[in-house]
Design a protein around this motif. Structure first.
Motif, PDB file in Angstrom:
ATOM      1  N   ALA A  42       0.806  -1.220   0.000  1.00  0.00           N
ATOM      2  CA  ALA A  42       0.000   0.000   0.000  1.00  0.00           C
ATOM      3  C   ALA A  42       0.838   1.267   0.000  1.00  0.00           C
ATOM      4  N   THR A 131       3.616  -1.384  14.603  1.00  0.00           N
ATOM      5  CA  THR A 131       2.201  -1.054  14.436  1.00  0.00           C
ATOM      6  C   THR A 131       1.344  -1.937  15.348  1.00  0.00           C
ATOM      7  N   GLY A 152      -7.574  -9.697   9.353  1.00  0.00           N
ATOM      8  CA  GLY A 152      -6.397  -9.866   8.492  1.00  0.00           C
ATOM      9  C   GLY A 152      -5.272 -10.542   9.260  1.00  0.00           C
ATOM     10  N   GLY A 155      -1.918 -11.273   7.597  1.00  0.00           N
ATOM     11  CA  GLY A 155      -1.218 -10.176   6.920  1.00  0.00           C
ATOM     12  C   GLY A 155       0.073  -9.790   7.632  1.00  0.00           C
ATOM     13  N   GLY A 156       0.782  -8.842   7.040  1.00  0.00           N
ATOM     14  CA  GLY A 156       2.033  -8.390   7.626  1.00  0.00           C
ATOM     15  C   GLY A 156       1.838  -7.933   9.070  1.00  0.00           C
ATOM     16  N   VAL A 157       0.874  -7.063   9.314  1.00  0.00           N
ATOM     17  CA  VAL A 157       0.610  -6.574  10.669  1.00  0.00           C
ATOM     18  C   VAL A 157      -0.132  -7.643  11.476  1.00  0.00           C
ATOM     19  N   THR A 175      -9.657 -13.020  11.687  1.00  0.00           N
ATOM     20  CA  THR A 175     -10.232 -13.348  10.386  1.00  0.00           C
ATOM     21  C   THR A 175      -9.085 -13.563   9.399  1.00  0.00           C
ATOM     22  N   SER A 177      -8.386 -15.651   5.149  1.00  0.00           N
ATOM     23  CA  SER A 177      -9.007 -16.451   4.088  1.00  0.00           C
ATOM     24  C   SER A 177      -8.895 -17.931   4.468  1.00  0.00           C
ATOM     25  N   TYR A 195     -12.958 -15.003   6.221  1.00  0.00           N
ATOM     26  CA  TYR A 195     -13.568 -13.703   5.922  1.00  0.00           C
ATOM     27  C   TYR A 195     -14.424 -13.732   4.671  1.00  0.00           C
ATOM     28  N   THR A 220      -7.234  -4.171  10.276  1.00  0.00           N
ATOM     29  CA  THR A 220      -6.195  -3.877   9.273  1.00  0.00           C
ATOM     30  C   THR A 220      -6.797  -3.822   7.868  1.00  0.00           C
ATOM     31  N   ILE A 221      -8.144  -3.813   7.773  1.00  0.00           N
ATOM     32  CA  ILE A 221      -8.811  -3.921   6.464  1.00  0.00           C
ATOM     33  C   ILE A 221      -9.578  -2.649   6.099  1.00  0.00           C
ATOM     34  N   LEU A 242      -6.241   0.801  11.220  1.00  0.00           N
ATOM     35  CA  LEU A 242      -4.960   1.278  10.672  1.00  0.00           C
ATOM     36  C   LEU A 242      -5.124   1.946   9.327  1.00  0.00           C
ATOM     37  N   PHE A 261      -4.508   5.564  14.005  1.00  0.00           N
ATOM     38  CA  PHE A 261      -3.202   6.170  14.259  1.00  0.00           C
ATOM     39  C   PHE A 261      -2.223   5.746  13.174  1.00  0.00           C
ATOM     40  N   ILE A 262      -1.128   6.483  13.107  1.00  0.00           N
ATOM     41  CA  ILE A 262      -0.026   6.146  12.197  1.00  0.00           C
ATOM     42  C   ILE A 262       1.163   5.728  13.063  1.00  0.00           C
ATOM     43  N   VAL A 263       1.743   4.618  12.721  1.00  0.00           N
ATOM     44  CA  VAL A 263       2.864   4.075  13.497  1.00  0.00           C
ATOM     45  C   VAL A 263       4.034   5.060  13.527  1.00  0.00           C
ATOM     46  N   HIS A 306      -1.398 -12.761  -1.711  1.00  0.00           N
ATOM     47  CA  HIS A 306      -0.089 -13.374  -1.510  1.00  0.00           C
ATOM     48  C   HIS A 306      -0.062 -14.265  -0.275  1.00  0.00           C
TER      49      HIS A 306
HETATM   50  N1  LIG Z   1      -1.709   3.199  10.261  1.00  0.00           N
HETATM   51  C1  LIG Z   1      -0.507   2.659  10.226  1.00  0.00           C
HETATM   52  O1  LIG Z   1       0.431   3.120  10.860  1.00  0.00           O
HETATM   53  C2  LIG Z   1      -0.285   1.418   9.381  1.00  0.00           C
HETATM   54  C3  LIG Z   1       0.865   0.640   9.584  1.00  0.00           C
HETATM   55  C4  LIG Z   1       1.012  -0.541   8.835  1.00  0.00           C
HETATM   56  C5  LIG Z   1       0.044  -0.900   7.891  1.00  0.00           C
HETATM   57  N2  LIG Z   1      -1.038  -0.071   7.724  1.00  0.00           N
HETATM   58  C6  LIG Z   1      -2.108  -0.435   6.779  1.00  0.00           C
HETATM   59  O2  LIG Z   1      -2.694  -1.627   7.254  1.00  0.00           O
HETATM   60  C7  LIG Z   1      -3.198  -2.371   6.160  1.00  0.00           C
HETATM   61  C8  LIG Z   1      -2.683  -3.811   6.267  1.00  0.00           C
HETATM   62  O3  LIG Z   1      -1.296  -3.847   6.066  1.00  0.00           O
HETATM   63  P1  LIG Z   1      -0.525  -5.241   5.958  1.00  0.00           P
HETATM   64  O4  LIG Z   1       0.875  -4.909   5.639  1.00  0.00           O
HETATM   65  O5  LIG Z   1      -0.806  -6.095   7.136  1.00  0.00           O
HETATM   66  O6  LIG Z   1      -1.258  -5.859   4.637  1.00  0.00           O
HETATM   67  P2  LIG Z   1      -1.197  -7.316   4.023  1.00  0.00           P
HETATM   68  O7  LIG Z   1       0.107  -7.981   4.400  1.00  0.00           O
HETATM   69  O8  LIG Z   1      -1.553  -7.208   2.599  1.00  0.00           O
HETATM   70  O9  LIG Z   1      -2.312  -8.122   4.814  1.00  0.00           O
HETATM   71  C9  LIG Z   1      -3.676  -8.006   4.598  1.00  0.00           C
HETATM   72  C10 LIG Z   1      -4.301  -9.349   4.997  1.00  0.00           C
HETATM   73  O10 LIG Z   1      -5.692  -9.181   5.097  1.00  0.00           O
HETATM   74  C11 LIG Z   1      -6.357 -10.242   4.459  1.00  0.00           C
HETATM   75  N3  LIG Z   1      -7.658  -9.752   4.042  1.00  0.00           N
HETATM   76  C12 LIG Z   1      -8.013  -9.132   2.881  1.00  0.00           C
HETATM   77  N4  LIG Z   1      -9.317  -8.782   2.932  1.00  0.00           N
HETATM   78  C13 LIG Z   1      -9.781  -9.181   4.148  1.00  0.00           C
HETATM   79  C14 LIG Z   1     -11.038  -9.096   4.804  1.00  0.00           C
HETATM   80  N5  LIG Z   1     -12.104  -8.524   4.212  1.00  0.00           N
HETATM   81  N6  LIG Z   1     -11.164  -9.589   6.040  1.00  0.00           N
HETATM   82  C15 LIG Z   1     -10.105 -10.170   6.681  1.00  0.00           C
HETATM   83  N7  LIG Z   1      -8.878 -10.298   6.117  1.00  0.00           N
HETATM   84  C16 LIG Z   1      -8.722  -9.801   4.855  1.00  0.00           C
HETATM   85  C17 LIG Z   1      -5.429 -10.646   3.332  1.00  0.00           C
HETATM   86  O11 LIG Z   1      -5.679 -11.996   3.005  1.00  0.00           O
HETATM   87  P3  LIG Z   1      -5.772 -12.499   1.467  1.00  0.00           P
HETATM   88  O12 LIG Z   1      -4.460 -12.125   0.824  1.00  0.00           O
HETATM   89  O13 LIG Z   1      -5.978 -13.972   1.600  1.00  0.00           O
HETATM   90  O14 LIG Z   1      -6.950 -11.762   0.871  1.00  0.00           O
HETATM   91  C18 LIG Z   1      -4.053 -10.452   3.981  1.00  0.00           C
HETATM   92  O15 LIG Z   1      -3.648 -11.626   4.670  1.00  0.00           O
HETATM   93  C19 LIG Z   1      -2.745  -1.631   4.898  1.00  0.00           C
HETATM   94  O16 LIG Z   1      -3.836  -0.831   4.452  1.00  0.00           O
HETATM   95  C20 LIG Z   1      -1.620  -0.754   5.380  1.00  0.00           C
HETATM   96  O17 LIG Z   1      -1.461   0.422   4.605  1.00  0.00           O
HETATM   97  C21 LIG Z   1      -1.224   1.063   8.432  1.00  0.00           C
END
Ligand SMILES: NC(=O)c1ccc[n+]([C@@H]2O[C@H](COP(=O)([O-])OP(=O)(O)OC[C@H]3O[C@@H](n4cnc5c(N)ncnc54)[C@H](OP(=O)(O)O)[C@@H]3O)[C@@H](O)[C@H]2O)c1
Length: 317
Positions: A42, A131, A152, A155-157, A175, A177, A195, A220-221, A242, A261-263, A306
């Protein structure tokens, strides 16, 4: 140096592997010889990827804000590290990042890297683990015995939030997949909900029809997931999201607290995260490692469904 740079706003097609000048080392900075950097798909949508802190454009710009590498040199006013130290940390968003052979990072945002794991794994931690830490412990004050829902969870977070919440002694619901449900359970989730489930998928049901009395939702969604999450919170519960600010009044209408919040970088928290990794209580989750030269492919990979965890660019072995 070799670097990956964005040539304009857009997607992976704007990313080029090319020569770039060495970064400027400002007061308070450490110049790090980058070994690996974690990317967030993102980040190509964030304004800070294309702008400096004062709003002036930064194009071309270097993405990748999670860094693991070796201290090359320090600004004259930095005494915290020694040349050759292995460090990891979070590079500021409105500055060039770490998808390059060298990156200048504020010393306060770096800590000694966890021992016993390679740079490719350490680079998967700073943004995601900070985060998750700040969401669960700083903003929501999660306590042992509470129920937390992590959206999520693969996911990474999310994959780190599940582990940190479990370590704190919470009951963890998540939650994910259907492909990732068993994996998220292996990270420590007590209950994992698909989910993709709809109200017609008996016995699988959507989270909003299944759960109640949750103390904390970590979202995180965003979007519909955030809106539906108010239903599962107990009165006075907390939703931390997030993705985007919560519309005014939405939390209050639902009798809950809402936080966006933003990390931010934090050496003390990175040190605690290192200790958890070294003690076997937290493990980075890596979706895929790409060489720096294939960064465009890495961002393209991040756009699709992924494997669980973070995408990492390896800069040097
Ligand atoms: N505010 C902050 O400081 C901050 C810091 C870090 C990240 N973020 C934001 O947080 C978000 C997540 O980041 P990330 O790095 O963790 O992303 P990521 O690695 O892409 O993880 C997202 C996960 O959510 C799953 N997912 C997708 N749709 C879903 C749903 N409707 N319900 C439940 N799970 C679902 C995905 O699974 P599938 O691949 O199987 O669909 C994936 O495993 C991003 O928008 C990022 O910009 C914000």
């Amino acid at each position: 140096m070799k670097a990956v740079r964005t040539h304009g706003r857009g997607g992976p097609e704007q990313i080029f592997f090319e020569d770039a000048p060495l970064p400027e080392v400002r007061s308070g900075d450490v110049l790090v010889q980058v070994r690996a950097t974690g990317i967030t798909p993102a980040e190509l949508t964030w304004d800070e990827t294309y702008q400096n802190a004062d709003g002036t454009p930064r194009i071309p710009g270097i993405p990748g804000h999670e860094i693991s590498g070796i201290v090359e040199r320090m600004a004259d006013d930095v005494t915290d590290f020694r040349i050759g130290d292995e460090v990891y940390g979070l590079a500021d968003f409105p500055r060039d990042g770490a998808a390059a052979e060298f990156a200048a990072v504020r010393a306060v945002n770096l800590a000694l890297k966890p021992r016993g794991i390679p740079h490719t794994q350490a680079a998967a931690l700073p943004l995601s683990a900070l985060t998750a830490w700040q969401a669960l412990f700083e903003h929501a004050h999660l306590a042992a015995g509470q129920n937390v829902l992590v959206h999520g969870g693969a996911g990474g977070v999310g994959s780190l939030a599940v582990q940190l919440a479990r370590w704190r002694g919470a009951r963890v619901l998540a939650t994910a997949s259907s492909r990732d449900m068993a994996f998220v359970q292996s990270l420590g989730a007590d209950v994992v909900i698909d989910y993709h489930a709809t109200p017609f998928d008996h016995p699988a049901t959507p989270f909003e029809d299944t759960l109640r009395d949750i103390d904390l939702v970590l979202d995180t969604i965003g979007g519909e997931t955030r809106r539906l999450s108010w239903r599962v919170l107990r009165k006075g519960g907390v939703l931390v999201t997030l993705v985007s600010p919560i519309p005014t009044g939405e939390a209050e209408q639902n009798g809950a607290r809402g936080i966006f919040f933003i990390v931010s970088g934090n050496r003390g928290q990175l040190d605690q995260i290192s200790a958890l990794v070294e003690g076997g209580n937290l493990r980075p989750v890596i979706a895929e490692v790409f060489p720096l030269s294939r960064a465009r492919e890495a961002f393209e990979y991040g756009r699709g469904n992924h494997a669980p965890g973070k995408i990492v660019l390896q800069v040097a072995s």
